[in-house]
Scaffold this motif. Structure first.
Motif, PDB file in Angstrom:
ATOM      1  N   GLN A   1       0.818  -1.205   0.000  1.00 47.07           N
ATOM      2  CA  GLN A   1       0.000   0.000   0.000  1.00 47.07           C
ATOM      3  C   GLN A   1       0.859   1.266   0.000  1.00 47.07           C
ATOM      4  N   LEU A   2       1.931   1.236   0.799  1.00 43.42           N
ATOM      5  CA  LEU A   2       2.814   2.396   0.859  1.00 43.42           C
ATOM      6  C   LEU A   2       3.494   2.628  -0.485  1.00 43.42           C
ATOM      7  N   HIS A   3       3.967   1.553  -1.106  1.00 43.64           N
ATOM      8  CA  HIS A   3       4.616   1.672  -2.414  1.00 43.64           C
ATOM      9  C   HIS A   3       3.613   2.171  -3.449  1.00 43.64           C
ATOM     10  N   TYR A   4       2.394   1.668  -3.385  1.00 44.48           N
ATOM     11  CA  TYR A   4       1.336   2.119  -4.302  1.00 44.48           C
ATOM     12  C   TYR A   4       1.120   3.623  -4.162  1.00 44.48           C
ATOM     13  N   ALA A   5       0.998   4.097  -2.923  1.00 43.61           N
ATOM     14  CA  ALA A   5       0.735   5.513  -2.692  1.00 43.61           C
ATOM     15  C   ALA A   5       1.916   6.386  -3.111  1.00 43.61           C
ATOM     16  N   MET A   6       3.127   5.853  -2.979  1.00 41.34           N
ATOM     17  CA  MET A   6       4.321   6.635  -3.304  1.00 41.34           C
ATOM     18  C   MET A   6       4.624   6.671  -4.798  1.00 41.34           C
ATOM     19  N   THR A   7       4.138   5.680  -5.549  1.00 37.39           N
ATOM     20  CA  THR A   7       4.534   5.574  -6.960  1.00 37.39           C
ATOM     21  C   THR A   7       3.387   5.746  -7.941  1.00 37.39           C
ATOM     22  N   ALA A   8       2.141   5.580  -7.501  1.00 38.47           N
ATOM     23  CA  ALA A   8       1.014   5.692  -8.423  1.00 38.47           C
ATOM     24  C   ALA A   8       0.893   7.130  -8.920  1.00 38.47           C
ATOM     25  N   PRO A   9       0.485   7.309 -10.159  1.00 37.75           N
ATOM     26  CA  PRO A   9       0.359   8.674 -10.695  1.00 37.75           C
ATOM     27  C   PRO A   9      -0.739   9.448  -9.969  1.00 37.75           C
ATOM     28  N   LEU A  10      -0.440  10.694  -9.632  1.00 37.41           N
ATOM     29  CA  LEU A  10      -1.407  11.555  -8.977  1.00 37.41           C
ATOM     30  C   LEU A  10      -2.222  12.330 -10.014  1.00 37.41           C
ATOM     31  N   GLU A  11      -3.388  12.781  -9.577  1.00 34.06           N
ATOM     32  CA  GLU A  11      -4.242  13.661 -10.394  1.00 34.06           C
ATOM     33  C   GLU A  11      -4.773  12.970 -11.655  1.00 34.06           C
ATOM     34  N   ARG A  12      -4.681  11.656 -11.719  1.00 33.32           N
ATOM     35  CA  ARG A  12      -5.167  10.947 -12.914  1.00 33.32           C
ATOM     36  C   ARG A  12      -6.390  10.115 -12.553  1.00 33.32           C
ATOM     37  N   ILE A  13      -7.469  10.312 -13.275  1.00 26.55           N
ATOM     38  CA  ILE A  13      -8.696   9.555 -13.028  1.00 26.55           C
ATOM     39  C   ILE A  13      -8.605   8.210 -13.734  1.00 26.55           C
ATOM     40  N   GLU A  14      -8.903   7.152 -12.985  1.00 27.51           N
ATOM     41  CA  GLU A  14      -8.884   5.804 -13.547  1.00 27.51           C
ATOM     42  C   GLU A  14     -10.180   5.090 -13.185  1.00 27.51           C
ATOM     43  N   ARG A  15     -10.567   4.160 -14.025  1.00 27.40           N
ATOM     44  CA  ARG A  15     -11.723   3.308 -13.749  1.00 27.40           C
ATOM     45  C   ARG A  15     -11.201   1.937 -13.334  1.00 27.40           C
ATOM     46  N   LYS A  16     -11.538   1.526 -12.122  1.00 28.37           N
ATOM     47  CA  LYS A  16     -11.040   0.267 -11.587  1.00 28.37           C
ATOM     48  C   LYS A  16     -12.201  -0.591 -11.130  1.00 28.37           C
ATOM     49  N   ASN A  17     -11.985  -1.891 -11.211  1.00 31.75           N
ATOM     50  CA  ASN A  17     -12.977  -2.829 -10.688  1.00 31.75           C
ATOM     51  C   ASN A  17     -12.436  -3.432  -9.398  1.00 31.75           C
ATOM     52  N   PHE A  18     -13.199  -3.275  -8.329  1.00 32.10           N
ATOM     53  CA  PHE A  18     -12.797  -3.791  -7.026  1.00 32.10           C
ATOM     54  C   PHE A  18     -13.695  -4.955  -6.626  1.00 32.10           C
ATOM     55  N   PRO A  19     -13.133  -5.965  -5.990  1.00 30.73           N
ATOM     56  CA  PRO A  19     -13.981  -6.998  -5.377  1.00 30.73           C
ATOM     57  C   PRO A  19     -14.641  -6.418  -4.131  1.00 30.73           C
ATOM     58  N   ALA A  20     -15.607  -7.149  -3.584  1.00 33.15           N
ATOM     59  CA  ALA A  20     -16.203  -6.726  -2.316  1.00 33.15           C
ATOM     60  C   ALA A  20     -15.124  -6.700  -1.253  1.00 33.15           C
ATOM     61  N   ARG A  21     -15.024  -5.589  -0.545  1.00 34.52           N
ATOM     62  CA  ARG A  21     -13.957  -5.432   0.444  1.00 34.52           C
ATOM     63  C   ARG A  21     -14.560  -5.360   1.843  1.00 34.52           C
ATOM     64  N   PRO A  22     -14.199  -6.300   2.727  1.00 24.82           N
ATOM     65  CA  PRO A  22     -14.764  -6.296   4.080  1.00 24.82           C
ATOM     66  C   PRO A  22     -14.266  -5.101   4.885  1.00 24.82           C
ATOM     67  N   ALA A  23     -15.160  -4.562   5.705  1.00 22.00           N
ATOM     68  CA  ALA A  23     -14.805  -3.407   6.519  1.00 22.00           C
ATOM     69  C   ALA A  23     -15.649  -3.395   7.786  1.00 22.00           C
ATOM     70  N   ALA A  24     -15.082  -2.838   8.836  1.00 23.85           N
ATOM     71  CA  ALA A  24     -15.857  -2.503  10.033  1.00 23.85           C
ATOM     72  C   ALA A  24     -16.264  -1.050   9.861  1.00 23.85           C
ATOM     73  N   PHE A  25     -17.554  -0.776   9.995  1.00 23.77           N
ATOM     74  CA  PHE A  25     -18.097   0.528   9.608  1.00 23.77           C
ATOM     75  C   PHE A  25     -18.854   1.154  10.765  1.00 23.77           C
ATOM     76  N   LEU A  26     -18.639   2.450  10.953  1.00 22.84           N
ATOM     77  CA  LEU A  26     -19.398   3.223  11.938  1.00 22.84           C
ATOM     78  C   LEU A  26     -20.177   4.298  11.185  1.00 22.84           C
ATOM     79  N   LYS A  27     -21.497   4.163  11.176  1.00 23.12           N
ATOM     80  CA  LYS A  27     -22.340   5.155  10.514  1.00 23.12           C
ATOM     81  C   LYS A  27     -22.448   6.365  11.428  1.00 23.12           C
ATOM     82  N   LYS A  28     -21.917   7.487  10.978  1.00 23.63           N
ATOM     83  CA  LYS A  28     -21.856   8.666  11.849  1.00 23.63           C
ATOM     84  C   LYS A  28     -21.642   9.912  10.995  1.00 23.63           C
ATOM     85  N   GLU A  29     -22.386  10.976  11.277  1.00 23.47           N
ATOM     86  CA  GLU A  29     -22.187  12.242  10.590  1.00 23.47           C
ATOM     87  C   GLU A  29     -20.929  12.911  11.158  1.00 23.47           C
ATOM     88  N   ILE A  30     -19.970  13.186  10.278  1.00 26.33           N
ATOM     89  CA  ILE A  30     -18.699  13.777  10.694  1.00 26.33           C
ATOM     90  C   ILE A  30     -18.409  14.961   9.777  1.00 26.33           C
TER      91      ILE A  30
END
Length: 285
Positions: free
Chosen positions: A111-140
Motif C-alpha cells: 500500500q505504501l509503495h502504491y501511494a508513493m509511486t502511483a500517478p497523482l491527479e489521474r482519473i482511472e476506472r477500476k474494478n474492485f472486489p467486495a472489500r470487508p470493513a468494520a463501519f461506523l455510521k456517523k455524521e462527521i
C-alpha cells in the motif's frame, strides 16, 4: 582425569556466559558441585556435563527455563515427551503469528509503495472486489479531527488499535455526492484483512466499477477532486451508484511532511442505461 572445573572453564567448554551460569545456580537449575566456603569459588564436575548438554539442547528449542527445571525435578521419558509436545504446539502457534505479521507487513509495504509511486491527479476506472470493513455510521464534519470517531469505531467494533494504520477511510453518501455536498462524511470505516482475525460485525465496500483519483493532500482537499470525478462520470455516460470511499494512504501516521500525504477517492459507478445501483457502504447499520 580432571573432575572439577571453575565457572570460567565451564563457560568456555559450553560456550555459555558466566552470568547465565550464575543465574542457573540462583534458580536451582544447575548448581555447582562444589563451592569453596573460604573463597566462594564455584566448581562444576564432569558428571554435570550431561545436564548442561540437556539444558543447552532444550534452550535451542526455546524451552522456558521453568519447564526445563520441572523436567529435571521429575526426570522421565514421559515428562520429556510431554514438554516437547507442548513446545511443538507453542512453536506452531508462534509460526502462525509470525506468518500473519509477515502478511501484514507485506500488505502495508504494498500500500505504501502504491501511494508513493502511483500517478497523482489521474482519473482511472477500476474494478474492485467486495472489500470487508468494520463501519461506523456517523455524521462527521470534514474539519473534525478523525481521532475521536476512530476511537468510537475501535470501541464499538472491538478492534485493536494496531489494525488502524493505513487502513482507515471515510465515506460521503451518494445523496450528498449528487447534490455537491462534500464537506461532511456519512461514516468512517477500517478495511479488514484476513490476518486481522476480526470476528465482529462487518459490512462490505461493494464490488464493482469505481472512478478513482489519487492526489497529494488530505480529506480537507477532497471537494475539487470529487467534482472532477463526477464530471468525468457524466462525460463517460456513468453515474454515481453508491457512497464514496475516501482513504488517506499516507498521513501523519507515516510522515511529518504534509507534502507527502496521499489520499485516494473512489466513487462507485454504473452505466446510466443499466438502471442499477450498488448498495451503500454501511447500509445494514
Amino acid at each position: 582425569m580432571r573432575n572439577l572445573f571453575t565457572i570460567g572453564e565451564m563457560g568456555g567448554l559450553f560456550r555459555i556466559n558466566i552470568r547465565t551460569l550464575r543465574y542457573y545456580d540462583e534458580i536451582g537449575l544447575l548448581k555447582p558441585e562444589v563451592v569453596d566456603e573460604r573463597t566462594g569459588y564455584r566448581y562444576y564436575s564432569a558428571r554435570q556435563f550431561e545436564r548442561m548438554n540437556t539444558i543447552k539442547y532444550l534452550r535451542t528449542l526455546n524451552m522456558p527455563l521453568d519447564k526445563i527445571k520441572a523436567f529435571f525435578e521429575n526426570r522421565d521419558t514421559s515428562v520429556m515427551e510431554q514438554i516437547l509436545e507442548e513446545q511443538l504446539e507453542e512453536t506452531r502457534e508462534q509460526l502462525s503469528r509470525l506468518h500473519s505479521i509477515e502478511r501484514k507487513l507485506s500488505n502495508r509495504l504494498f500500500q505504501l509503495h502504491y501511494a508513493m509511486t502511483a500517478p497523482l491527479e489521474r482519473i482511472e476506472r477500476k474494478n474492485f472486489p467486495a472489500r470487508p470493513a468494520a463501519f461506523l455510521k456517523k455524521e462527521i464534519s470534514q474539519g473534525e479531527n478523525l481521532e475521536y470517531p476512530i476511537r468510537e469505531l475501535e470501541r464499538t467494533s472491538q478492534l485493536p488499535p494496531a489494525m488502524f494504520l493505513g487502513k482507515v477511510g471515510v465515506s460521503i453518501s451518494r445523496e450528498d455526492l449528487l447534490n455537491g455536498r462534500f464537506h461532511h462524511f456519512s461514516g468512517i470505516f477500517v478495511l479488514l484483512e484476513e490476518e486481522d482475525n476480526y470476528r465482529g460485525e462487518q459490512t462490505f465496500l461493494p464490488e464493482g466499477d469505481y472512478l478513482t483519483i489519487l492526489y497529494a493532500g488530505t480529506h480537507q482537499d477532497s471537494a475539487a477532486y470529487y467534482k472532477r470525478l463526477l464530471a468525468c462520470a457524466r462525460e463517460q455516460g456513468l453515474e454515481c451508484s453508491g457512497d464514496s470511499a475516501e482513504i488517506t494512504w499516507i498521513d501523519s501516521g507515516f510522515t511529518d511532511d504534509q507534502e507527502k500525504y496521499v489520499t485516494e477517492l473512489q466513487i462507485p459507478v454504473v452505466s446510466r442505461t443499466s438502471g442499477g445501483y450498488t448498495e451503500s457502504i454501511g447500509k445494514d447499520f
